[in-house]
Scaffold this active site. Structure first.
Site, PDB file in Angstrom:
ATOM      1  N   ASP A  31     -16.940  -3.006   1.359  1.00 30.54           N
ATOM      2  CA  ASP A  31     -16.228  -3.027   0.082  1.00 30.54           C
ATOM      3  C   ASP A  31     -17.118  -3.683  -0.966  1.00 30.54           C
ATOM      4  OD1 ASP A  31     -14.226  -3.724  -2.034  1.00 30.54           O
ATOM      5  OD2 ASP A  31     -12.785  -3.078  -0.512  1.00 30.54           O
ATOM      6  N   LYS A  89     -18.506   9.342  -8.689  1.00 31.98           N
ATOM      7  CA  LYS A  89     -19.589   9.105  -7.725  1.00 31.98           C
ATOM      8  C   LYS A  89     -19.028   8.462  -6.453  1.00 31.98           C
ATOM      9  CE  LYS A  89     -23.774   8.283 -10.451  1.00 31.98           C
ATOM     10  NZ  LYS A  89     -24.623   7.190 -10.970  1.00 31.98           N
ATOM     11  N   ASN A  97     -21.648  10.043   2.193  1.00 32.54           N
ATOM     12  CA  ASN A  97     -22.184   8.979   3.054  1.00 32.54           C
ATOM     13  C   ASN A  97     -21.329   8.776   4.305  1.00 32.54           C
ATOM     14  OD1 ASN A  97     -24.479   8.446   1.549  1.00 32.54           O
ATOM     15  ND2 ASN A  97     -23.427   6.994   0.211  1.00 32.54           N
ATOM     16  N   GLY A 100     -21.810  11.926   6.567  1.00 35.88           N
ATOM     17  CA  GLY A 100     -23.130  11.928   7.202  1.00 35.88           C
ATOM     18  C   GLY A 100     -23.158  10.967   8.383  1.00 35.88           C
ATOM     19  N   TYR A 143     -10.874  10.963 -11.295  1.00 35.33           N
ATOM     20  CA  TYR A 143     -10.194  10.610 -10.040  1.00 35.33           C
ATOM     21  C   TYR A 143      -9.711  11.876  -9.327  1.00 35.33           C
ATOM     22  CZ  TYR A 143      -6.827   8.176  -6.986  1.00 35.33           C
ATOM     23  OH  TYR A 143      -6.125   7.693  -5.905  1.00 35.33           O
ATOM     24  N   THR A 173       2.187   4.435  -3.371  1.00 28.96           N
ATOM     25  CA  THR A 173       2.542   3.418  -2.383  1.00 28.96           C
ATOM     26  C   THR A 173       2.403   2.032  -3.013  1.00 28.96           C
ATOM     27  OG1 THR A 173       1.843   4.883  -0.614  1.00 28.96           O
ATOM     28  CG2 THR A 173       1.946   2.536  -0.083  1.00 28.96           C
TER      29      THR A 173
HETATM   30  P1  NAD Z   1      -7.325  -0.631  -4.319  1.00 27.64           P
HETATM   31  O1  NAD Z   1      -7.971  -0.493  -5.656  1.00 27.64           O
HETATM   32  O2  NAD Z   1      -6.539  -1.854  -4.019  1.00 27.64           O
HETATM   33  O3  NAD Z   1      -8.419  -0.490  -3.164  1.00 27.64           O
HETATM   34  C1  NAD Z   1      -9.613   0.223  -3.302  1.00 27.64           C
HETATM   35  C2  NAD Z   1     -10.722  -0.587  -2.627  1.00 27.64           C
HETATM   36  O4  NAD Z   1     -11.955   0.152  -2.719  1.00 27.64           O
HETATM   37  C3  NAD Z   1     -10.968  -1.938  -3.305  1.00 27.64           C
HETATM   38  O5  NAD Z   1     -11.084  -2.957  -2.342  1.00 27.64           O
HETATM   39  C4  NAD Z   1     -12.273  -1.721  -4.054  1.00 27.64           C
HETATM   40  O6  NAD Z   1     -12.999  -2.918  -4.263  1.00 27.64           O
HETATM   41  C5  NAD Z   1     -12.978  -0.724  -3.142  1.00 27.64           C
HETATM   42  N1  NAD Z   1     -14.006   0.072  -3.847  1.00 27.64           N
HETATM   43  C6  NAD Z   1     -13.872   0.737  -5.018  1.00 27.64           C
HETATM   44  N2  NAD Z   1     -15.013   1.345  -5.338  1.00 27.64           N
HETATM   45  C7  NAD Z   1     -15.898   1.061  -4.345  1.00 27.64           C
HETATM   46  C8  NAD Z   1     -17.262   1.390  -4.103  1.00 27.64           C
HETATM   47  N3  NAD Z   1     -17.963   2.140  -4.976  1.00 27.64           N
HETATM   48  N4  NAD Z   1     -17.863   0.915  -2.991  1.00 27.64           N
HETATM   49  C9  NAD Z   1     -17.183   0.137  -2.114  1.00 27.64           C
HETATM   50  N5  NAD Z   1     -15.891  -0.207  -2.287  1.00 27.64           N
HETATM   51  C10 NAD Z   1     -15.259   0.251  -3.389  1.00 27.64           C
HETATM   52  O7  NAD Z   1      -6.437   0.680  -4.131  1.00 27.64           O
HETATM   53  P2  NAD Z   1      -5.471   1.134  -2.930  1.00 27.64           P
HETATM   54  O8  NAD Z   1      -4.150   1.404  -3.505  1.00 27.64           O
HETATM   55  O9  NAD Z   1      -5.610   0.231  -1.781  1.00 27.64           O
HETATM   56  O10 NAD Z   1      -6.120   2.545  -2.562  1.00 27.64           O
HETATM   57  C11 NAD Z   1      -6.918   2.739  -1.404  1.00 27.64           C
HETATM   58  C12 NAD Z   1      -7.272   4.226  -1.277  1.00 27.64           C
HETATM   59  O11 NAD Z   1      -6.088   5.003  -1.167  1.00 27.64           O
HETATM   60  C13 NAD Z   1      -8.034   4.767  -2.493  1.00 27.64           C
HETATM   61  O12 NAD Z   1      -9.016   5.688  -2.031  1.00 27.64           O
HETATM   62  C14 NAD Z   1      -6.957   5.496  -3.275  1.00 27.64           C
HETATM   63  O13 NAD Z   1      -7.492   6.551  -4.031  1.00 27.64           O
HETATM   64  C15 NAD Z   1      -6.064   6.002  -2.158  1.00 27.64           C
HETATM   65  N6  NAD Z   1      -4.685   6.231  -2.660  1.00 27.64           N
HETATM   66  C16 NAD Z   1      -3.834   5.181  -2.871  1.00 27.64           C
HETATM   67  C17 NAD Z   1      -2.562   5.430  -3.361  1.00 27.64           C
HETATM   68  C18 NAD Z   1      -1.563   4.327  -3.578  1.00 27.64           C
HETATM   69  O14 NAD Z   1      -0.474   4.623  -4.056  1.00 27.64           O
HETATM   70  N7  NAD Z   1      -1.826   3.085  -3.264  1.00 27.64           N
HETATM   71  C19 NAD Z   1      -2.153   6.741  -3.631  1.00 27.64           C
HETATM   72  C20 NAD Z   1      -3.070   7.775  -3.423  1.00 27.64           C
HETATM   73  C21 NAD Z   1      -4.326   7.514  -2.903  1.00 27.64           C
END
Ligand code: NAD
Ligand code: UDP
Length: 309
Positions: A31, A89, A97, A100, A143, A173
């Site tokens: 992370d 990105k 990544n 792979g 997104y 969620t």
């Molecule tokens: P969040 O923002 O709390 O968690 C995302 C995590 O990814 C964070 O810890 C952030 O630091 C890390 N991150 C972001 N960019 C990064 C990068 N370039 N490299 C490494 N780490 C990176 O959000 P969340 O609600 O926990 O969502 C988690 C996943 O679930 C996401 O992929 C999101 O798109 C997907 N999602 C969540 C929901 C929801 O309702 N919570 C709905 C649809 C999809």
């Protein structure tokens, strides 16, 4: 198993880590802490089965693992729109990544996709077969299109390279460990009500969302990853559908206090309605369905925020 969770210091990722550690697995979190926090995984840091690696998913990485959960990506509109090029990105290069690595070490790899692949849906509720209605050049596109491209990559690696994928489309969620400044609606309303600030409804509040409590979602993740019948895409979420006005009123009722509801402009391309068709998940995941009703989930989330804001 040894399991890599990208985005594991975020809201969903940290709950997933708790469950995986609880099942006796070794967990590595990757992370960059853009929206995640060490505080979310503080309680796991001393555990010999847990490892935290601060790294950006767009840069290559190597781990010997049996499974990968790819959750790294900012999820809240203000955060993913902060640097849209970085967001796309993260989805696209991050997926390449992960895929792979999965190909090389023969790991099963899970993608956290989203109901946003349906855009502003013209079909309601949304089944997995719906292709969506997404603006390719709007504020949400970094997104939505990033996640759509990630799905394409997952399925192409599966078809071309036999990578063992699982793709889940997550619907809104909520729960403890959302960031108080996250900007998504449930945390915004709760934090505003607890602080006695105005509750900000964007637009007239007639738009709908379906809110799933985090524990129900994570149970769905684990069941989906464990089964071998299908690779997805699979909707996971709670089909209970509410307007933002209903959510604001319920939050106010549960928190109490004197906050007023105020209206702010509706952001561009804000979907008017959203509700998952979870027929597939129920069938394949052994009768899985969300158990925590909105009112109870909100109460648990309010209890979490009460001590913090
Ligand atoms: P969040 O923002 O709390 O968690 C995302 C995590 O990814 C964070 O810890 C952030 O630091 C890390 N991150 C972001 N960019 C990064 C990068 N370039 N490299 C490494 N780490 C990176 O959000 P969340 O609600 O926990 O969502 C988690 C996943 O679930 C996401 O992929 C999101 O798109 C997907 N999602 C969540 C929901 C929801 O309702 N919570 C709905 C649809 C999809
Ligand atoms: N929303 C709102 N007030 C807020 C934050 C969000 O009315 O303070 C609305 C937003 O316009 C959208 C819905 O709540 O219609 C859900 O927004 P969120 O950002 O949580 O998720 P998404 O739009 O990605 O589903």
């Amino acid at each position: 198993m040894r399991i890599l969770v990208t985005g594991g210091a975020g809201f969903l990722g940290s709950h997933l880590c708790d469950r995986l550690i609880g099942q006796g697995h070794e967990v590595v979190v990757l992370d960059n802490l853009f929206t995640g926090r060490k505080a979310n995984i503080q309680h796991l840091l001393g555990n010999p089965n847990f490892e935290f690696v601060r790294h950006d998913i767009i840069d290559p990485f190597k781990f010997e693992v049996d499974q990968i959960y790819n959750l790294a990506c900012p999820a809240s509109p203000p955060h993913y729109q902060y640097n849209p090029i970085k967001t796309i990105k993260t989805s696209v290069m991050g997926s390449i990544n992960c895929l792979g690595l999965a190909k090389r070490v023969r790991a099963r790899v899970f993608q956290a996709s989203t109901s946003e692949v349906y855009g502003d849906p013209a079909v309601h509720p949304q089944p997995e077969s719906y292709w969506g209605n997404v603006n390719p050049i709007g504020k949400r596109s970094c997104y939505d299109e990033g996640k759509r491209c990630a799905e394409t990559l997952f399925f192409d690696y599966h078809t071309e390279n036999k990578v063992d994928i699982r793709v889940v489309r997550i619907f809104n969620t909520y729960g403890p460990r959302m960031h108080e400044a996250d900007g998504r609606v449930v945390s915004n309303f709760i934090v505003q009500a607890l602080r006695g600030q105005d509750i900000t409804i964007y637009g007239d509040g007639s738009q709908t969302r379906s809110f799933c409590y985090v524990d129900d979602l994570i149970e769905g993740f684990l069941r989906f990853m464990a089964q071998t019948e299908i690779v997805g895409p699979m909707n996971l979420g709670n089909p209970g559908e509410f307007t933002m006005l209903q959510l604001a009123e319920l939050t106010l009722k549960l928190v109490g206090g004197k906050s007023k509801i105020v209206h702010k402009p509706l952001p561009a391309d804000d979907p008017k309605q959203r509700r998952p068709d979870i027929t597939l998940a129920k069938k394949v995941l052994g009768g899985w369905e969300p158990k925590v009703p909105l009112e109870e989930g909100l109460q648990r989330t309010i209890a979490y925020f009460r001590g913090r804001v």
